[in-house]
Design an enzyme around this catalytic site. Structure first.
Site, short mmCIF file in Angstrom:
data_model
loop_
_atom_site.label_atom_id
_atom_site.label_comp_id
_atom_site.label_asym_id
_atom_site.label_seq_id
_atom_site.Cartn_x
_atom_site.Cartn_y
_atom_site.Cartn_z
N GLY A 3 -29.71 7.95 2.96
CA GLY A 3 -31.22 8.18 4.00
C GLY A 3 -31.23 9.66 3.23
O GLY A 3 -31.47 10.74 4.13
N SER A 52 -34.16 9.93 0.30
CA SER A 52 -36.25 9.72 -0.05
C SER A 52 -36.82 10.17 1.80
O SER A 52 -36.80 9.59 2.41
CB SER A 52 -36.34 8.88 -0.78
OG SER A 52 -35.52 9.15 -1.84
N SER A 104 -32.27 1.56 0.59
CA SER A 104 -31.87 0.54 0.15
C SER A 104 -30.80 -0.33 1.50
O SER A 104 -29.98 0.53 1.34
CB SER A 104 -31.04 -0.01 -0.66
OG SER A 104 -31.71 0.88 -2.22
N GLU A 163 -21.64 8.86 -10.00
CA GLU A 163 -21.67 7.10 -10.65
C GLU A 163 -21.48 7.39 -11.98
O GLU A 163 -22.06 6.09 -12.74
CB GLU A 163 -22.89 6.62 -10.49
CG GLU A 163 -23.63 6.07 -8.47
CD GLU A 163 -24.38 5.65 -8.71
OE1 GLU A 163 -25.69 6.09 -8.67
OE2 GLU A 163 -24.07 4.07 -8.84
N GLU A 169 -39.63 10.90 -15.19
CA GLU A 169 -40.01 11.52 -15.64
C GLU A 169 -39.39 12.90 -15.31
O GLU A 169 -38.73 13.69 -15.91
CB GLU A 169 -41.60 11.81 -14.61
CG GLU A 169 -42.95 11.25 -14.92
CD GLU A 169 -42.32 9.23 -15.15
OE1 GLU A 169 -42.10 9.23 -13.96
OE2 GLU A 169 -43.01 8.77 -15.75
#
Lengths: 373, 403, 373, 403
Positions: free
Chosen positions: B136, B138, B170, B253, B380
């Site tokens: 959690g 965003s 997700s 990762e 970006e």
């Protein structure tokens, strides 16, 4: 030489835009996509009968109003802007143009008035399993027999095939390639709607098993008519692409002005600005190319084939790039189903591939221009 | 057996044998993510039996979260060992059994910033699969700008009470735990007032709605959090220490991903070449150029992965260069999706039969790859990180842009 | 599998970089360009004799030091970084590799020690008027006669042709394609230096009118040796391109940090940052591809041809893009003669075109990978 | 005959006849800029005779600066008339006789901002060729940022005394006059303290050094200005009014350029196709794609030009869209230079024989086009102008970037 739409064209644009905004907005489009209906029949009638959009380029003797292609380009642009779903392109651009380019008075008299009034939906079936519209390898056969030709074979990627009353088919025969008009009600016709990437333009696979076909063109005329039809189709798609690209850019710019990140509107960031500037460059190039092609087709200019190929190449690449960058500028919200950005993105890719992408038309240009070693 | 005691060659041989014994034909050809997304926790899947068997074998062999410390149930695997495991699995087309975000994202933060008590409490449940996590971070309106998180966390006795909205989560609908960022001190400077909290998802005031993406799937969710409660002992890194813990999550990762990510792209490209051959498109010079371009990119990812492994093997660390990796693969995959569509021409326009908006693998690559350049830090943001932290270009002058 | 240069390689890199910085900086390079000398003979001797750069990959029996291609890749990278002008690539990479791949003990013994010591400059003449190095159509003929073959024909785009003592020539003959060693002093050899876009790498046109050639390879071996030579040349050029690209990016970043516009360092502008980030991405990709190819060539790996083609494709495009953007970041100063940016830009384009550009090698890859319809 | 009194068709026919009478075979195939650069003021040119004859005929017909007001020696041509002239000249490959920066840049500023006395004094001498101008806007260290000009102008009685440095001055070594920007009020806000002054170049404390570009030519100069003097009557737009006058200069190349610029690119592309045919490269699919891409771009420029003419014909004005034009052609030409190089392969590496760094037209396009995306406002500046002034995106927040 100058190039622009007239005030009358802009008036027409205004009417179409208002109508589509009212009756074919995002909510209505999504409802239509989820429904079994191929298009909004009531809106279709309004467009044909109240605005007279369907008969604009059809001569008055067939109940049209005898305008030309520039008017159709304006309509296509607005339909592109609204990612409008209806068989206008298939019926009014493809089928009606094929009928007018061909030389069969009977067929014109039979089908054009219905197209003009919005009663008849038509389409043209060119591509086969290889998915080539510009130079299709034709396996579908027309066999001469009692009372005319009988068709055997399968056509693929037929736009609005499931909605069509009239199917104009390219087929091979012992007498060479033919264009034939087929009544979709013929028991020898089986239409299968296929699930599509771009849900705003249905495609169908149509199988002919002995369906009767009325010859529209034969001999060398077939390829001539196909060439003219292709120019018209390309110029129309280019106009549609400009409309979609314009709206996709607008959406991105509107969003960039209000959306804040890192304490400022994202539209104040150089990266977004440069992206937006490049999008405008591509849009203006597409607009120029599409307008030039529309005039060339309207006036049957000597460079119409070149102009149409340029327009399809430039507008295909431009629309896709703009629709893709628009998603990127929208960030997360831009790739949700709920947001409209993907409707433009999918239409952009689908209309790029429909009737050949930029690479296909650049190669056609090279041949057209005599660039051989 | 731990890392120090086993050479890479011994490990490779052990894994080869283990795979030979535990290969599940039903799972061959699936990738880790697909298994995690589609089969884990989905008894309706026809492959669920195979999954359970493979899960059991993986747990027994210590091959679930093997890169975690042995004391918490891992095997102390380093990136080199992880690469060996990935290579051997890829050789037979088997996925690795993963624990999703719990393994990849939350676990490493707990390991780095949690107390011993927290490690003992949370980590084994991730390995066992009892706890399944979603992330959690965003929020609507915050996008890539984590520091402007506005979900509130209020301390109430020995609990923390959380209220706000999260998005782009997700597989939240499959998770029972969420690790989230919330603002616990609204008066502190932006990065200082944030806490990292592990919150139970069920019966806790959290309403999940699925976000359907343009690819027609429910890869993401949105959550409305209305007074969800968690014990204060679920705050990782201490109150106000959330930013640091989150950075660990985002940075965790690296090596293994860089070293092995090309494997799935190699498979995918092979498949695309087959598809091009099937459509008789391989003699089109543009198609050949596009596919050869893709081949070059994948080859470069392989070589870059080997360079990263070399760096790790010699004791180096992978820093902000991780942003390069993300940019490379996400931009590559976006372009590959386009190549796949263009190559197939008209065929790309037709979806498979089936309910809903079903897509084939190329349509999925074409559509989902657009999201890949946006989530987990847009392209970006990655470019800015590279420019500032790798190349050392000055930060932007503008007010908010200072991070 | 891991991939990196060793500490010894880095030591070698340091020595080469120091030497070139001292003796082949921008000022010396510009002096050399304006002089009639093809290269700095004294520096050439220092490189060969003090640093042993020329004999690194030459076996000890021919006075080399018996290292391998990885060492040469380090040297090429540093030479690329300095846009160094000398016949190292032609002599040590092309000619020495051709001699070693071919099976003529006599020729090796005759030429390799001189190459190792820096006394002999060599080159390989493959391309003809069509400018194709990778699959040259060979019109140059070798005619068998008394005491061996006599050469007739013209080779184009021969790197360092005017400086060469030894010219290895690809020619056709009644016995099939041959590689032959020709002494540049032979009266049947005429070398014409041509003016070049990239003044840091001279090219020559070489005409053979009865010059004597010693056969190095014949029959199927010729194409085999050519294939091995091409892999080596491509991997070497890729390493050189990485060196140049790295320096071009460095220059741009250094400049962006100090140059101010609109009241701030231009490096703080998003547009410059994003450009620089993309340049780094391309550089790192080039670095990975070049290093992988260098190892593949050094180890004669099964995928050496694929790896070399990938490296040339990736590094060619990467170097050119980086050198071009570096000019753009430098603004006005970047396109002056006086600034070094154009040296990198021209070298980037020239080395991209030399031995085939990215498109050529992607097509080679497609064939290599068996992608046929 | 002035604009109102003559229809476009009459004009076309007049020009056709005039060209037929005055065509100079020596000049056929040259473009306006080449003539201006290479022959005007260069009696050593073998084409100088032809130039003089053409100059005389052009002056007599009023076809030098024909877009200027008739009262100052022009013919009141609008953009449509200019397009007719350009089209007819292009049809036979003749250049138009131009007066360079005096005509294109300085004259329009004088016309817009000068006093009647200034117009009468300066404009006829530009037409006659007595005065040849160069533009002193850019400075070392200022780049595209005109507002930060640091050359000083100090009023001394009825004169202004100028000290500073200018750079990127095209053909300064051929000019006898420079119009420049200098800061006459250092205390005023950035844009307010600047003046636009016409300064004689000769014997006036101005040292010119040529800047050799990477294409090996001396297209640009640098000037060291040490107390150069000009009468106060040479200040256009008043002291402190230089910014406005400069904006006119920068904005004054619009309609006609947009409407006719494709002509030279059409010729160039035809030539490149011929070159490709000569090298037997036309059967390469990539070459065909690249050339067809270029064809599309040029076709679009033609169509865009016609749209601009339509806008002007209906009384519209071309505003900041001019930045689009600059971006389009400069980026196109950069790409064309690359296509030309790639298409020629090895042949692109060899320059023509001759002294110095002589280049052929394709090498020139390849090299000089890099400068085109930088001078007269970099592509980056153009993009910002488009984003802010055409699309209405907010200005940047950062201190100096507010323009």
């Amino acid at each position: 030489m100058t190039l622009s739409y007239t005030a009358e064209h802009e008036e027409l644009r205004g009417s179409v835009r208002r109508l589509l905004a009212e009756q074919a907005g995002s909510a209505q489009l999504r409802q239509l996509i989820d429904s079994p209906e191929p298009y909004d029949a009531s809106l279709w009638k309004t467009m044909a009968q109240e605005l007279g959009l369907h008969g604009m380029a059809i001569p008055e003797e067939y109940s049209g109003s005898g305008y030309g292609f520039l008017e159709q380009a304006v309509v296509m642009e607005e339909m592109g802007r609204a990612v409008h779903r209806s068989p206008y392109f298939s019926t009014v651009i493809l089928a009606a143009t094929a009928l007018q380019l061909a030389d069969q008075e009977d067929a014109r008299a039979r089908w054009l008035p219905g197209i003009a009034s919005g009663e008849t939906v038509g389409t043209v079936a060119l591509a086969e399993a290889d998915g080539d519209w510009t130079a299709p390898r034709v396996a579908t056969r027309a066999r001469a027999g009692d009372g005319g030709y009988r068709l055997h074979g399968t056509k693929h990627f037929v736009t609005d095939g499931a909605a069509a009353d009239l199917i104009i088919v390219l087929a091979d025969s012992d007498d060479g390639e033919l264009l034939l008009a087929v009544d979709a009600q013929d028991p020898g016709v089986t239409v299968a709607d296929v699930p599509v990437l771009d849900q705003t333009r249905p495609l169908a696979t149509i199988t002919f098993d002995g369906a009767a076909g009325t010859v529209l063109t034969a001999g060398a005329r077939t390829r001539e008519v196909l060439a003219g039809l292709l120019d018209t189709a390309l110029a129309a798609l280019a106009a549609e692409q400009v409309g979609g690209a314009g709206r996709a850019l607008e959406m991105a710019v509107e969003y960039a002005k209000i959306r804040e990140q890192f304490g400022a509107a994202i539209g104040s960031f150089q990266a977004i600005k440069f992206k937006a500037a490049d999008m405008l460059l591509q849009l203006e190039a597409a607009r120029s190319a599409a307008l030039y092609a529309a005039r060339a087709v309207a006036e049957d200019a000597a460079d119409r084939t070149v102009a149409a190929a340029v327009a399809k190449a430039v507008c295909s690449e431009g629309y896709f790039a703009i629709a893709a960058e628009s998603i990127q500028i929208h960030g997360g919200i831009g790739f949700t189903w709920e947001h409209d950005a993907h409707l433009y993105f999918k239409r952009a890719k689908a209309s790029e591939l429909l009737f050949g992408n930029a690479g296909v038309h650049r190669e056609r240009l090279a041949r057209q221009l005599g660039w051989t070693a | 057996m731990n890392r120090a005691a086993q050479s890479l060659e011994e490990l490779r041989s052990e894994i080869k044998q283990w795979i030979a014994r535990n290969l599940q034909p039903d799972l061959v050809g699936m990738d880790d993510m697909d298994v995690e997304r589609e089969i884990w926790g989905n008894p309706d899947s026809p492959k669920h039996e195979a999954f359970l068997a493979y899960e059991k074998a993986s747990l027994e062999a210590g091959l679930v979260c093997p890169h975690w410390p042995a004391e918490y149930g891992g095997r102390d695997f380093g990136d080199l060992e992880m690469a060996v495991l990935a290579e051997e699995l890829a050789a037979v087309g088997m996925p690795r059994l993963t624990r999703g975000m719990g393994e990849r994202l939350c676990g490493p933060s707990i390991i780095a910033h949690g107390t011993e008590e927290q490690k003992a409490r949370f980590l084994p449940r991730i390995i066992s699969g009892e706890d399944r996590y979603c992330q959690g971070f965003s929020e609507p309106g915050a996008g890539s700008d984590l520091a402007s998180v506005s979900t509130r966390g209020v301390v109430d006795g020995d609990e923390i009470v959380i209220t706000g909205e999260k998005i782009w989560t997700s597989r939240a609908h499959l998770a029972n735990m969420m690790f989230l960022l919330c603002r616990t001190d609204p008066d502190a400077p932006k990065h200082k007032g944030i806490s990292f909290v592990i919150v139970p998802m069920r019966d806790n005031g959290i309403t999940i709605s699925e976000v359907i993406t343009m690819a027609g799937d429910n890869a993401f969710c949105q959550e409305f959090i209305d007074g969800a409660r968690a014990p204060l002992a679920n705050v990782i890194g201490g109150l106000g220490g959330g930013w640091k813990a989150a950075m660990t999550t985002l940075g965790s990762e690296r090596g293994a991903v860089a070293a092995t990510q090309h494997l799935q792209y190699e498979q995918e490209l092979d498949e695309l070449v087959r598809r091009a051959r099937e459509l008789q498109r391989l003699d089109d010079p543009q198609v050949r150029q596009d596919l050869a371009w893709a081949f070059c990119q994948v080859h470069v990812m392989k070589a870059t992965g080997q360079r990263v492994l070399a760096k790790l093997a010699s004791g180096g660390e992978v820093g902000p260069e991780a942003s390069l990796t993300k940019l490379v693969w996400s931009e590559y995959h976006r372009r590959l999706g386009e190549i796949a569509a263009d190559l197939q021409g008209a065929h790309a326009l037709v979806r498979p039969e089936g309910d809903g908006y079903k897509v084939d693998r190329w349509q999925k690559a074409f559509l989902a790859s657009r999201a890949e350049t946006i989530f987990a830090g847009t392209s970006e943001v990655q470019r800015r990180i590279i420019a500032e932290r790798v190349l050392g270009l000055p930060r932007e002058q503008s007010a908010g842009a200072a991070k």
